[in-house]
Structure formats: structure tokens, C-alpha cells
Design a protein around this motif. Sequence first.
Motif, PDB file in Angstrom:
ATOM      1  N   VAL A 112       0.833  -1.203   0.000  1.00 24.30           N
ATOM      2  CA  VAL A 112       0.000   0.000   0.000  1.00 24.30           C
ATOM      3  C   VAL A 112       0.869   1.255   0.000  1.00 24.30           C
ATOM      4  O   VAL A 112       0.555   2.240  -0.679  1.00 24.30           O
ATOM      5  CB  VAL A 112      -0.946  -0.012   1.208  1.00 24.30           C
ATOM      6  N   THR A 113       1.957   1.228   0.749  1.00 21.68           N
ATOM      7  CA  THR A 113       2.859   2.387   0.811  1.00 21.68           C
ATOM      8  C   THR A 113       3.409   2.734  -0.561  1.00 21.68           C
ATOM      9  O   THR A 113       3.399   3.904  -0.982  1.00 21.68           O
ATOM     10  CB  THR A 113       4.019   2.105   1.777  1.00 21.68           C
ATOM     11  N   GLN A 114       3.885   1.736  -1.283  1.00 21.12           N
ATOM     12  CA  GLN A 114       4.448   1.976  -2.613  1.00 21.12           C
ATOM     13  C   GLN A 114       3.380   2.394  -3.608  1.00 21.12           C
ATOM     14  O   GLN A 114       3.616   3.257  -4.466  1.00 21.12           O
ATOM     15  CB  GLN A 114       5.162   0.718  -3.112  1.00 21.12           C
ATOM     16  N   PHE A 115       2.193   1.806  -3.506  1.00 24.52           N
ATOM     17  CA  PHE A 115       1.106   2.165  -4.425  1.00 24.52           C
ATOM     18  C   PHE A 115       0.714   3.630  -4.245  1.00 24.52           C
ATOM     19  O   PHE A 115       0.554   4.376  -5.227  1.00 24.52           O
ATOM     20  CB  PHE A 115      -0.106   1.265  -4.190  1.00 24.52           C
ATOM     21  N   LEU A 116       0.537   4.053  -3.003  1.00 22.64           N
ATOM     22  CA  LEU A 116       0.157   5.444  -2.743  1.00 22.64           C
ATOM     23  C   LEU A 116       1.256   6.417  -3.171  1.00 22.64           C
ATOM     24  O   LEU A 116       0.972   7.494  -3.715  1.00 22.64           O
ATOM     25  CB  LEU A 116      -0.143   5.637  -1.254  1.00 22.64           C
ATOM     26  N   LYS A 117       2.494   6.027  -2.972  1.00 21.49           N
ATOM     27  CA  LYS A 117       3.603   6.911  -3.309  1.00 21.49           C
ATOM     28  C   LYS A 117       3.801   7.023  -4.820  1.00 21.49           C
ATOM     29  O   LYS A 117       4.046   8.110  -5.349  1.00 21.49           O
ATOM     30  CB  LYS A 117       4.883   6.387  -2.646  1.00 21.49           C
ATOM     31  N   ASP A 118       3.681   5.896  -5.523  1.00 19.16           N
ATOM     32  CA  ASP A 118       3.938   5.887  -6.963  1.00 19.16           C
ATOM     33  C   ASP A 118       2.769   6.443  -7.770  1.00 19.16           C
ATOM     34  O   ASP A 118       2.978   7.080  -8.810  1.00 19.16           O
ATOM     35  CB  ASP A 118       4.247   4.464  -7.432  1.00 19.16           C
ATOM     36  N   ASN A 119       1.533   6.215  -7.311  1.00 18.75           N
ATOM     37  CA  ASN A 119       0.363   6.581  -8.104  1.00 18.75           C
ATOM     38  C   ASN A 119      -0.342   7.850  -7.636  1.00 18.75           C
ATOM     39  O   ASN A 119      -0.935   8.563  -8.453  1.00 18.75           O
ATOM     40  CB  ASN A 119      -0.647   5.424  -8.106  1.00 18.75           C
ATOM     41  N   LEU A 120      -0.281   8.142  -6.356  1.00 22.56           N
ATOM     42  CA  LEU A 120      -0.998   9.305  -5.829  1.00 22.56           C
ATOM     43  C   LEU A 120      -0.068  10.343  -5.210  1.00 22.56           C
ATOM     44  O   LEU A 120      -0.526  11.412  -4.795  1.00 22.56           O
ATOM     45  CB  LEU A 120      -2.031   8.854  -4.787  1.00 22.56           C
ATOM     46  N   GLY A 121       1.215  10.029  -5.130  1.00 22.77           N
ATOM     47  CA  GLY A 121       2.157  10.971  -4.553  1.00 22.77           C
ATOM     48  C   GLY A 121       2.026  11.152  -3.058  1.00 22.77           C
ATOM     49  O   GLY A 121       2.455  12.166  -2.504  1.00 22.77           O
ATOM     50  N   ILE A 122       1.439  10.176  -2.379  1.00 26.01           N
ATOM     51  CA  ILE A 122       1.232  10.248  -0.925  1.00 26.01           C
ATOM     52  C   ILE A 122       2.311   9.433  -0.233  1.00 26.01           C
ATOM     53  O   ILE A 122       2.462   8.237  -0.501  1.00 26.01           O
ATOM     54  CB  ILE A 122      -0.162   9.711  -0.538  1.00 26.01           C
ATOM     55  N   ASP A 123       3.057  10.069   0.652  1.00 27.33           N
ATOM     56  CA  ASP A 123       4.106   9.393   1.413  1.00 27.33           C
ATOM     57  C   ASP A 123       3.621   9.182   2.847  1.00 27.33           C
ATOM     58  O   ASP A 123       3.476  10.143   3.612  1.00 27.33           O
ATOM     59  CB  ASP A 123       5.388  10.224   1.416  1.00 27.33           C
ATOM     60  N   LEU A 124       3.323   7.953   3.180  1.00 26.68           N
ATOM     61  CA  LEU A 124       2.797   7.656   4.511  1.00 26.68           C
ATOM     62  C   LEU A 124       3.795   7.956   5.619  1.00 26.68           C
ATOM     63  O   LEU A 124       3.406   8.156   6.769  1.00 26.68           O
ATOM     64  CB  LEU A 124       2.375   6.180   4.597  1.00 26.68           C
ATOM     65  N   PHE A 125       5.072   7.990   5.281  1.00 24.18           N
ATOM     66  CA  PHE A 125       6.104   8.177   6.305  1.00 24.18           C
ATOM     67  C   PHE A 125       6.841   9.510   6.120  1.00 24.18           C
ATOM     68  O   PHE A 125       8.013   9.628   6.449  1.00 24.18           O
ATOM     69  CB  PHE A 125       7.098   7.018   6.261  1.00 24.18           C
ATOM     70  N   ALA A 126       6.125  10.499   5.606  1.00 23.61           N
ATOM     71  CA  ALA A 126       6.735  11.815   5.408  1.00 23.61           C
ATOM     72  C   ALA A 126       7.101  12.474   6.733  1.00 23.61           C
ATOM     73  O   ALA A 126       8.057  13.252   6.813  1.00 23.61           O
ATOM     74  CB  ALA A 126       5.779  12.718   4.623  1.00 23.61           C
ATOM     75  N   ASN A 127       6.361  12.145   7.782  1.00 23.04           N
ATOM     76  CA  ASN A 127       6.597  12.752   9.098  1.00 23.04           C
ATOM     77  C   ASN A 127       7.256  11.790  10.080  1.00 23.04           C
ATOM     78  O   ASN A 127       7.203  12.013  11.294  1.00 23.04           O
ATOM     79  CB  ASN A 127       5.269  13.247   9.683  1.00 23.04           C
ATOM     80  N   GLY A 128       7.858  10.733   9.579  1.00 23.38           N
ATOM     81  CA  GLY A 128       8.534   9.790  10.467  1.00 23.38           C
ATOM     82  C   GLY A 128       8.015   8.376  10.283  1.00 23.38           C
ATOM     83  O   GLY A 128       6.950   8.144   9.706  1.00 23.38           O
ATOM     84  N   VAL A 129       8.780   7.427  10.815  1.00 21.16           N
ATOM     85  CA  VAL A 129       8.404   6.011  10.692  1.00 21.16           C
ATOM     86  C   VAL A 129       7.469   5.663  11.851  1.00 21.16           C
ATOM     87  O   VAL A 129       7.864   5.011  12.823  1.00 21.16           O
ATOM     88  CB  VAL A 129       9.668   5.121  10.694  1.00 21.16           C
ATOM     89  N   TRP A 130       6.218   6.104  11.738  1.00 20.03           N
ATOM     90  CA  TRP A 130       5.255   5.963  12.820  1.00 20.03           C
ATOM     91  C   TRP A 130       4.807   4.520  13.036  1.00 20.03           C
ATOM     92  O   TRP A 130       4.322   4.176  14.119  1.00 20.03           O
ATOM     93  CB  TRP A 130       4.033   6.832  12.528  1.00 20.03           C
ATOM     94  N   LEU A 131       4.941   3.665  12.029  1.00 18.61           N
ATOM     95  CA  LEU A 131       4.453   2.294  12.147  1.00 18.61           C
ATOM     96  C   LEU A 131       5.153   1.535  13.263  1.00 18.61           C
ATOM     97  O   LEU A 131       4.551   0.650  13.889  1.00 18.61           O
ATOM     98  CB  LEU A 131       4.638   1.552  10.815  1.00 18.61           C
ATOM     99  N   PHE A 132       6.391   1.860  13.538  1.00 21.81           N
ATOM    100  CA  PHE A 132       7.164   1.142  14.550  1.00 21.81           C
ATOM    101  C   PHE A 132       7.201   1.881  15.880  1.00 21.81           C
ATOM    102  O   PHE A 132       8.057   1.625  16.720  1.00 21.81           O
ATOM    103  CB  PHE A 132       8.585   0.911  14.031  1.00 21.81           C
TER     104      PHE A 132
END
Length: 279
Positions: free
Chosen positions: A121-141
Motif C-alpha cells: 500500500v505504501t508503494q502504491f500510494l507513493k507511486d500513483n498518488l504521490g502520498i508518502d505515509l512516512f513523510a513525518n517519520g516512521v510511525w508504524l514502529f
Amino acid sequence: MTDYLGVLPFLIYLGIFLIYPTLLVMVGAFHDDAGKPSTANIREVTRGVYLEAFVRSIELSATTTLIGMVLGSLLAWAVSTGKPDGLLRRVVGSVCGALAQFGGVTLTFAFIATFGLTGLVTQFLKDNLGIDLFANGVWLFELPGLILVYSYFQIPLMVIVFLPALEGLRPQWREAVQSLGGSTWRYWRHVAAPVLMPSFLGAGLLLFANAFSAYATAAALVSQGSPIVPLQIRGFLVSEVLLGRQNLGKALGLSMIVVVAVVMVLYALLLRRAARWLK
């Protein structure tokens, strides 16, 4: 006397894997590193980084409990409006039963593969919609990531626990309200809500205890640091740095036992109250 032989294997299992470890934790919590009776460990876990870990654990548990209660109860209500033996109820019940027990390393790997730095999902959003889920840090961990992952099994658990309460609402109660000229809002406000509230709150307490005591998922997801109490305890028991501090870890464990015990007592009281109406 022979009537109790059937439960003897269960009592033996309970004693070996629950009562005996609990006693070890309780005794160790009140002894110092030299094995002498002391309350130093209990005092130490109530301040500093250990108190902060408790605050984060309660924050994590409370947040995922609220998410689970709201979304889970709405899903349970939607399922309860369907046919009792319909396909929707059977599918949702089966899926929730599986997802409520889906945790640990397997769940962590699934989220990393989906929402990780190079996840699907991260790569799909970044490549197709220009959305970076981790622009503000690696919040998942970190704590936000734990909230997301914990909610994955909190919501289906709420469905499993709360659905029987919704099914216990009798159609005659709604019909009685309608026959007296009451609206749907009055039925939910004055009849359904008071009947369901003990079960709703009891389910929330169960979700809180479930999140507060969870370990495997957090241990697999958070590789650096110990933001919550279960990971703090792991550090004292297996770390090569904190040698000889096992009793401090036991003091943390005792504190968790106290919190979970209080929550489960309240849950039992609410369950008894709910049973008056849902027999």
C-alpha cells in the motif's frame, strides 16, 4: 468426590501455568537483587521511565479500546439486523473469530508487508498518488503503529463479545414502545441503551485488558526501545545489559496483574448486571 475428577486436569493446568507463575512474580516483586525482602522495586516502578511506560500502555489500551468499541459495536449492530442464519452473519462471525486471535509475529509481518517502508500500500500510494505515509517519520514502529495494529484484533473481538447482547434485545420491547406511540429514538434512548450499556461497558473493559496484556505483537513490531510495560518486562528478563534486575521486572509484572485483576472484577460485575436482562 468423583464428580470433580473431570475438572482435575484443568485445575492442574491452571495451577502450573497461572497460579504458580503469579506467586513467583508476587514473591519476587518484594525481594531485592540479593534476595532480601524489600519494597524498593515497588517504589521504583512508580516513577521515572517505568511510570512513563505505564502511561503509554494505558494510552495504547484506552485508544484501541475506544476504537474497538465504536467500530465493533456498529459492525455488530449491522450484523444483528440480518437474518439469524443468514450468510452475512456466518461469514462475519467466522472472520471475526479468526481475526480476534490473529496476532503476534504473523500479524506484524502482514502490516509491515502492507504498510511498511516498502509495503504494498505504501508503494502504491507513493507511486500513483504521490502520498508518502512516512513523510513525518516512521510511525508504524512507534506508538501510533501499535494503535493501528492492535485495532486490527480489537474490533473483531468487540463484535464477538457484543453481538450476543444485541441479539438479546427482544422484538416485543420495540413493539411495546411503538404501540405506546414512541419513536425509534425513544426506544434506543429509554429501552435498548440502558439494557445494552452494562454489556457495552463490560466489552470495553475486556478489550482494555486484552490490549494492556498483549505482548507478542508489540515485541515483533517494536525492535528498538521499550515504550510499553510488557516490553519493559522483557528487557529485564532477557536483556544482556540489565543483568540481575529480574525482580524489578517482576514488580512491573505485579503491577500489570493488579490492573488486569481490577478490570476483570469490574467486567464480572457488569456481566452479572447485564445477565438480568439478557436471559
